[in-house]
Design an enzyme around this catalytic site. Structure first.
Site, PDB file in Angstrom:
ATOM      1  N   HIS A 143       0.562  -0.955  -0.131  1.00 53.81           N
ATOM      2  CA  HIS A 143       0.562   0.150   0.817  1.00 53.81           C
ATOM      3  C   HIS A 143       1.220   0.914   0.048  1.00 53.81           C
ATOM      4  CE1 HIS A 143      -2.690   2.993   1.549  1.00 53.81           C
ATOM      5  NE2 HIS A 143      -2.016   2.943   2.104  1.00 53.81           N
ATOM      6  N   HIS A 176       3.685   6.726   5.342  1.00 53.09           N
ATOM      7  CA  HIS A 176       2.621   7.188   5.652  1.00 53.09           C
ATOM      8  C   HIS A 176       2.450   6.255   7.212  1.00 53.09           C
ATOM      9  CE1 HIS A 176       0.608   5.456   3.014  1.00 53.09           C
ATOM     10  NE2 HIS A 176      -0.921   5.618   4.145  1.00 53.09           N
ATOM     11  N   GLU A 211       1.509   5.346  12.760  1.00 53.88           N
ATOM     12  CA  GLU A 211      -0.044   4.564  13.882  1.00 53.88           C
ATOM     13  C   GLU A 211       0.018   3.300  13.470  1.00 53.88           C
ATOM     14  OE1 GLU A 211      -3.075   5.318  10.487  1.00 53.88           O
ATOM     15  OE2 GLU A 211      -4.385   4.867  12.261  1.00 53.88           O
ATOM     16  N   ASP A 212       0.831   2.790  12.682  1.00 50.58           N
ATOM     17  CA  ASP A 212       0.612   0.983  13.360  1.00 50.58           C
ATOM     18  C   ASP A 212       1.970   0.127  13.522  1.00 50.58           C
ATOM     19  OD1 ASP A 212      -1.958   1.640  11.160  1.00 50.58           O
ATOM     20  OD2 ASP A 212      -1.575   1.684   8.995  1.00 50.58           O
ATOM     21  N   ASP A 230      -2.428   8.574  -1.337  1.00 51.19           N
ATOM     22  CA  ASP A 230      -3.481   6.955  -0.314  1.00 51.19           C
ATOM     23  C   ASP A 230      -5.066   7.081  -0.063  1.00 51.19           C
ATOM     24  OD1 ASP A 230      -3.755   5.705   2.168  1.00 51.19           O
ATOM     25  OD2 ASP A 230      -4.500   7.316   3.631  1.00 51.19           O
ATOM     26  N   ASP A 239     -20.965  16.214 -25.501  1.00 54.65           N
ATOM     27  CA  ASP A 239     -19.566  16.441 -25.477  1.00 54.65           C
ATOM     28  C   ASP A 239     -19.396  14.722 -24.621  1.00 54.65           C
ATOM     29  OD1 ASP A 239     -21.072  17.446 -23.395  1.00 54.65           O
ATOM     30  OD2 ASP A 239     -20.102  19.423 -23.282  1.00 54.65           O
TER      31      ASP A 239
HETATM   32 MN    MN Z   1      -2.717   4.731   4.253  1.00 54.99          MN
END
Ligand code: MN
Length: 730
Positions: free
Chosen positions: A48, A72, A76-77, A139, A259
């Site tokens: 990811h 990123h 957090e994880d 993300d 269009d």
């Molecule tokens: Mn993420």
């Protein structure tokens, strides 16, 4: 999964000076930190952040942004900390990762107030460094691309949030490509049927006309070759969501949409844009008034291009944009073009969106505002700028169209509150009722029981809801006036003939003349829809009576149409079944007045008699007063479930089907006539678009009969000759 050297190559392709060692360290660090984790799909988690980084290489962003993408989710994880990332990758990257982390946590909440708070944090983080938003959008884009792995409820929530917040945000930042893909992925989750039906329309069209894109492309290239302009020509079908939005906005069907193909001519320098435009206009006929020059007059977000629409092959209309490569990058990537790298240095594109002006405005307001919920509404306003959001004293949010006044606000809460309104306080200050409300204001309505709306309010109210309520209240008042007057007229009429005009006489008069109550009889008398003589004649049948006077009360249109001369009874013509919002005209014969659509074929018969024509128009609030019924003819595949699908679609649009008749049933198709009750012409148009978007449907149109029908009798389908059903554009 993208390999380490592949990622480095992707970055080096646009930025040869990239810090290879830094990228490698981040790759290894991220891969180790996430080593034990899996995504909802069961795949290794690190895939990811890698894909997010890859999306950002597509925007040619700097090393710090790419590294932030790789890291990123680590704080957090995983066991990683802000301090550790700061030590290993420097303060700039640690701040960026921290900014994204704070936003990631926010995704998991559901309540509106919390969502608003999240959004506030998102904007604060963005205002410090817009690259946080770029990582966040990438993300979200990757999460949307892989949304199938999630549970349905979660899927719907994330798609809704994407459609409401992230896609408009990307659009606001000028990132059109990002916006389109986010919208389309969210559309697929939120309205899969509509998306599929549009894709099927494209397939069907391709079957009918062949793939037009290469043909149009060749025609443009040939025109450019003639004048010796070198350019890159790109063509594409527009995304299903943007097609759907146009169909809804303009209330037109897929086949009328002009269009659906978008072409771009990308040149090396500005003079070639104009030369290319000239060449294309020489070779193909231009659609009038579609030419726009955003090169000499750039849009406020920095967008620059020439636009035109030409008639292409197979009766297609083709939208073409002419721009330089540099303008193209700005148009596609917006704010990201600020940070884009070229040959190892920031490209400093002078026309890219300046994110700071917009953001600092927002953050300014944010710092002054106290309520996060209020703030969310403020931000939504900035993206959907035709609305204002105000607050009740209890803090409830009321959304109103721009230009709304306290009167609109009061009626939005409750009709009784509106009717009894005598004044308003905005942010604690008394204000006149014509004050235009602004975003984020708190509004308190001052009321007095039993007070009534004033006719001047009609000028002050902007919402249909308030206007129809005011009109209704005014009409009630008028009716009371009419009843009083009618009572006086009746008394005089009976007295003059020395007859008893007591309550019993009036009751019998009301019954005989078809009024439900004495009061409505008196109201009609007072409104001069009826003469005193007629009432007397009804009660005492010895009196002579002119049958042309006969007015059945149920024929009277409840104030839907304005301009009916006194004494005439309005009926809606059966041949064109006018709907509120359509231009109408009345044709008078005797005491009857028949309303027709202005383009009704039946009007030809009256061209010689201008004295019969009466100007009519719909009451603006007609749509709110219950709706009218009109017929549509649908040709659909003769297959199981086809009718059911159409009926469901109509129900989904909150319209009723009052009648269904078969016009023709063939082995391969089925032609039916549906009587549908709708609010107004726009409502009908959106239903027609939705039906037309279905592949099982080959044709749908409003029913148009060639001749006026004097009597309103339901005509059985069998009496209609197929050739008598004429198509008049809707
Ligand atoms: Mn993420």
């Amino acid at each position: 999964m993208i390999r380490q050297y592949e990622l480095v190559e992707m970055v080096r392709a646009y930025n040869p000076e990239a810090d290879e060692a830094l990228l490698n360290r981040a790759y290894v660090y991220g891969a180790r930190a996430h080593a034990q984790q899996k995504r909802a799909s069961g795949e290794p988690y690190f895939g990811h952040p890698l894909e997010v980084a890859a999306i950002l290489t597509g925007l040619k962003l700097d090393d710090a942004t790419i590294v932030t993408a790789l890291l990123h989710d680590t704080i957090e994880d995983t066991a990683a900390t802000f301090a550790e990332i700061g030590e290993l990758f420097g303060a700039e990257i640690a701040e960026l990762v921290d900014g994204v982390t704070k936003l990631n946590k926010l995704e998991l909440v559901n309540r509106e107030a919390e969502q608003a708070e999240n959004f506030r944090k998102l904007l604060v983080a963005m205002s410090k460094d817009v690259r946080v938003l770029l990582v966040k959008l990438a993300d979200r884009l990757h999460n949307m691309r892989t949304i199938d792995a999630l549970r349905p409820e979660k899927r719907a929530r994330i798609a809704r949030e994407t459609m409401d917040i992230f896609a408009p945000l990307a659009g606001r930042m000028g990132m059109q490509r990002m916006r389109e893909e986010l919208e389309d992925l969210a559309f697929e989750v939120l309205n899969p049927e509509a998306r599929t039906s549009i894709m099927r329309r494209f397939l069907k069209l391709r079957k009918e006309t062949g793939d037009l894109i290469p043909r149009i492309k060749a025609a443009i290239e040939e025109a450019l070759y003639e004048v010796g302009v070198a350019a890159d020509v790109q063509g594409r079908e527009k995304k299903p969501y943007s097609i759907w939005r146009k169909m809804e906005e303009k209330g037109i069907g897929f086949s009328q949409l002009s269009d659906i193909y978008g072409f771009r001519v990308i040149t090396r320098e500005i003079p070639s844009c104009y030369a290319a435009l000239g060449a294309v206009h020489t070779a193909m006929r231009a659609v009038p008034e579609r030419m726009k020059d955003y090169i000499s007059n750039p849009k406020s977000n920095g967008y620059r291009s020439l636009h035109t629409t030409v008639y292409g092959p197979a009766a297609s209309r083709v939208e073409i944009q002419f721009r330089t490569r540099e303008m193209h990058e700005v148009a596609e990537t917006g704010v990201a073009a600020h940070w884009a790298y070229k040959e190892g240095r920031r490209s400093e594109n002078p026309f890219a969106v300046d994110p700071f002006r917009w953001l600092s405005d927002l953050v300014d307001r944010l710092e002054k505002g106290d309520q996060p919920k209020e703030f969310l509404e403020q931000v939504k306003l900035d993206m959907f700028h035709d609305q204002v959001f105000c607050f009740t004293p209890k803090g409830e949010v009321i959304g109103l169209p721009r230009g709304a006044t306290p009167i609109d606000f009061a009626y939005m809460i409750h009709t009784r509150l509106g009717d009894s309104c005598v004044g308003a306080k905005v942010d604690g200050q008394r204000v006149p009722l014509w004050t235009r409300l602004r975003n984020g204001q708190s509004v308190e309505i001052l009321r007095v029981e039993n007070s009534r709306p004033s006719p001047v309010w009609m000028e002050m109210a902007t919402t249909g809801r308030a206007r129809s309520a005011i009109r209704r209240a005014l009409r009630e008042e008028e009716r009371e006036e009419h009843v009083r007057l009618g009572r006086e007229i009746a008394r005089l009429a009976f007295e003059r003939r020395k007859l008893d005009g007591g309550p019993k006489a009036l009751q019998s008069g009301a019954r005989k003349l078809g009024f439900a109550t004495v009061e409505s009889l008196l109201a009609a008398l007072g409104a001069a829809e009826l003469s005193g003589r007629r009432v007397v004649a009804a009660v005492y049948p010895g009196m002579a009576e002119d049958p042309a006077d006969e007015v059945a009360p149920e024929d009277r249109p409840g104030g839907l149409v304005l301009g009916v001369p006194p004494g005439l009874t309005l009926a809606y013509s059966e041949c064109c079944e006018p709907l509120p919002g359509e231009r109408i005209v009345g044709i008078r014969s005797g005491r009857a007045l028949e309303a027709h659509c202005i383009d009704c074929a039946a009007l030809v018969a009256h061209e010689e008699h201008p004295e019969r024509w009466v100007d009519l128009r719909w009451d603006e609030d007609a749509a709110h007063l219950g709706g009218r019924t009109a017929s549509i003819d649908v040709t659909l595949a003769n297959q199981a479930g086809a009718l059911g699908a159409v009926a469901t679609l109509i129900g989904d649009h909150r319209a009723n089907i009052d009648n269904i008749a078969t016009l023709a049933r063939m082995p391969d198709y089925w032609r039916i006539r549906l009587a549908v009750t709708v609010r107004d012409a726009k409502h009908m148009a959106s239903i027609l678009s939705a039906i037309e978007a279905q592949t099982i449907v080959t044709d749908v149109r409003r029913t148009r009969l060639p001749a006026p029908q004097p009597k309103a009798e339901p005509r059985p389908a069998a009496t209609i000759r197929p050739d008598a059903v004429e198509a008049v554009g809707r």
